[in-house]
Design a protein around this motif. Structure first.
Motif, PDB file in Angstrom:
ATOM      1  N   VAL A  41      35.839  36.488  33.755  1.00  0.00           N
ATOM      2  CA  VAL A  41      36.717  36.931  34.837  1.00  0.00           C
ATOM      3  C   VAL A  41      36.886  35.877  35.901  1.00  0.00           C
ATOM      4  N   GLY A 168      40.848  39.244  36.691  1.00  0.00           N
ATOM      5  CA  GLY A 168      40.922  38.007  37.545  1.00  0.00           C
ATOM      6  C   GLY A 168      41.956  37.529  38.192  1.00  0.00           C
ATOM      7  N   TRP A 177      38.906  34.951  45.547  1.00  0.00           N
ATOM      8  CA  TRP A 177      37.939  34.951  44.512  1.00  0.00           C
ATOM      9  C   TRP A 177      36.700  35.814  44.691  1.00  0.00           C
ATOM     10  N   VAL A 180      36.360  39.092  42.956  1.00  0.00           N
ATOM     11  CA  VAL A 180      36.054  39.379  41.628  1.00  0.00           C
ATOM     12  C   VAL A 180      34.627  39.698  41.555  1.00  0.00           C
TER      13      VAL A 180
END
Length: 477
Positions: A41, A168, A177, A180
């Protein structure tokens, strides 16, 4: 799965609640998916992490490698520790560590902070993974039900690689980010609560952990994984890579010698006594070297050669994920009807065909039809060629060493993936170097060379399928 029975002497959670196999299966499958997601991911969010936390070019790959190194190094020990000290205890502790580290990683304010969180994530995943597999083996005792449960578990392990890239891409495009990592928290916390309520408490064995074996196995696997990772970026001529690989190989030899004398070995010889199980372990190593390369190198092609964004790149893997998941329902039936040789042989042929097709990529190749067709072939090939291997390994393993069997399975798989990527990335680097005048063409040439080598690895897995017994799998009942 009304035909599921509990292992005698086991009970669910605290008190005397009846065992609920469906709840156990849901908990273990969701946690397995979480663990595998974090292998891939992070791939599509690395550029954003680098910009936000000021990673150096050499430090950025360790966002992936810190997790891989810890995960691979501790799997074997964690699986055996669950056999000796309690599988539910190890599993829950692992999920707690993994969830807490995910929260810490999402809050990271520096490169060192994020890397430390990834190390703890890998340790938690190593504690949970093999013990989840062993708990499945413990709960599902009726042969057909066990095969179905193991097929689902194996399917989640394979699908997770593709779903990680899709998830992702979606999260990176919409939320950034940090999402995630944060996404693991609302999934991990309920799993921890439900695990305490529904997972069975299996009898502990009066035994001691093989400490010399644990130290040499952990050190050996970690050194090998580190050597493979470093070779991918520094080349096979790098001194540190060579020393790490030599040290790892030496420690593994010492480990195997120690295991021959150990009263309660970390890697019991009974795991390799059955011919089909031994062949399956071998094919896990070689097969995943080939199959998992598709996710990394095709993602690289779509983003860096074709210029696609993270979301569209992730969605490009949807056919592969859907077909892998579809294979979950077919694998138990096919194993019962045709046996492991015919099923895995068919899958490996499809996997080779898909990888060979990807060697035809050019900088101008569109997604349809070539990439789509290769994704379909690789999805079916992985589902038929590799997913049954977990079922073959775990279905008839003695209950007392189920954790060790699961740890060995995931260690071999993780080491194979890491070695495969190291070899193929080195091929990629040698093709790209010295062609700065045409970077996209050079990168495309390196990617197709990597796919050609991956096809050779898949062909080796195909040869391995000939060693399976022709009779139907005994575990199919």
């Amino acid at each position: 799965m009304s035909d599921v029975t509990a292992l005698p002497g086991s009970r669910a959670g605290k008190g005397s609640r009846p065992l609920r196999p469906h709840a156990v299966l849901a908990i273990l499958l969701s946690c397995q998916l979480l663990i595998i997601l974090d292998v891939t991911v992070m791939n599509v969010v690395l550029p954003r992490i680098r910009a936000d936390l000021d990673f150096t070019a050499t430090g950025l790959p360790w966002v992936l490698d810190a997790y891989t190194l810890t995960f691979g190094g501790l799997l074997l020990v964690s699986g055996r520790a669950g056999d000796l000290f309690g599988r539910r205890r190890m599993f829950v502790a692992g999920v707690v560590l993994f969830t807490a580290a995910s929260l810490a990683g999402g809050l990271a304010q520096s490169a060192a902070w994020l890397l430390a969180a990834r190390v703890v994530q890998g340790a938690g995943a190593a504690m949970a993974g093999p013990n989840a597999l062993a708990l499945l083996h413990t709960v599902f005792t009726e042969p057909k039900a066990r095969v179905r449960a193991l097929a689902l578990y194996s399917g989640m392990a394979s699908v997770g690689f593709a779903v990680g890239l899709i998830l992702g891409g979606v999260l990176a495009q919409w939320l950034g980010w940090r999402a995630v990592l944060f996404i693991n928290v609302p999934l991990g916390v309920p799993a921890i609560v439900l695990a305490g309520r529904y997972l069975p408490v299996t009898p502990r064995r009066e035994a001691r952990l093989d400490l010399p074996g644990a130290l040499t196995a952990t050190g050996g696997v970690a050194a090998l994984v580190f050597g493979f990772i470093r070779s991918a970026t520094h080349g096979w001529g790098d001194v540190a890579s060579g020393l790490a690989l030599l040290a790892g190989a030496a420690l593994i030899v010492v480990f195997l010698l120690l295991e021959r004398r150990a009263a309660q070995p970390l890697l019991p010889p009974v795991l390799f006594a059955d011919r089909n199980r031994a062949v399956a372990y071998t094919n896990v190593f070689v097969g995943y070297m080939a199959s998992m390369s598709m996710f990394f190198f095709l993602s690289l092609y779509l983003q860096d050669v074709r210029g696609m964004g993270p979301l569209s790149t992730g969605l490009a893997f949807l056919p592969t994920a859907v077909l892998m998941f579809a294979m979950i329902r077919l694998v138990p039936r096919l194993l019962r009807r045709f046996g492991p040789k015919a099923v895995t042989m068919t899958g490996c042929v499809l996997l080779v065909a898909g990888l060979v097709l990807l060697t035809r990529l050019t900088p101008g190749t569109g997604y349809f039809p070539l990439v789509f067709a290769a994704s379909v072939l690789i999805g079916c090939g992985t589902g038929l060629g590799l997913m049954p291997l977990s079922v073959i390994i775990m279905a008839n393993v003695p209950s007392g060493v189920a954790g060790a069997a699961g740890g060995a399975l995931q260690t071999i798989q993780q080491t194979g993936v890491t070695l495969g990527l190291a070899i193929l990335t080195t091929l990629l680097g040698s093709s790209v170097r010295g062609h700065a005048d045409a970077p996209k063409e050079a990168l495309n040439s390196g990617i197709t060379a990597a796919f050609a080598a991956a096809a050779v690895m898949a062909a080796l897995a195909l040869l391995g399928t000939f060693a399976f017994r022709s009779a139907k799998a005994a575990q199919s009942g």
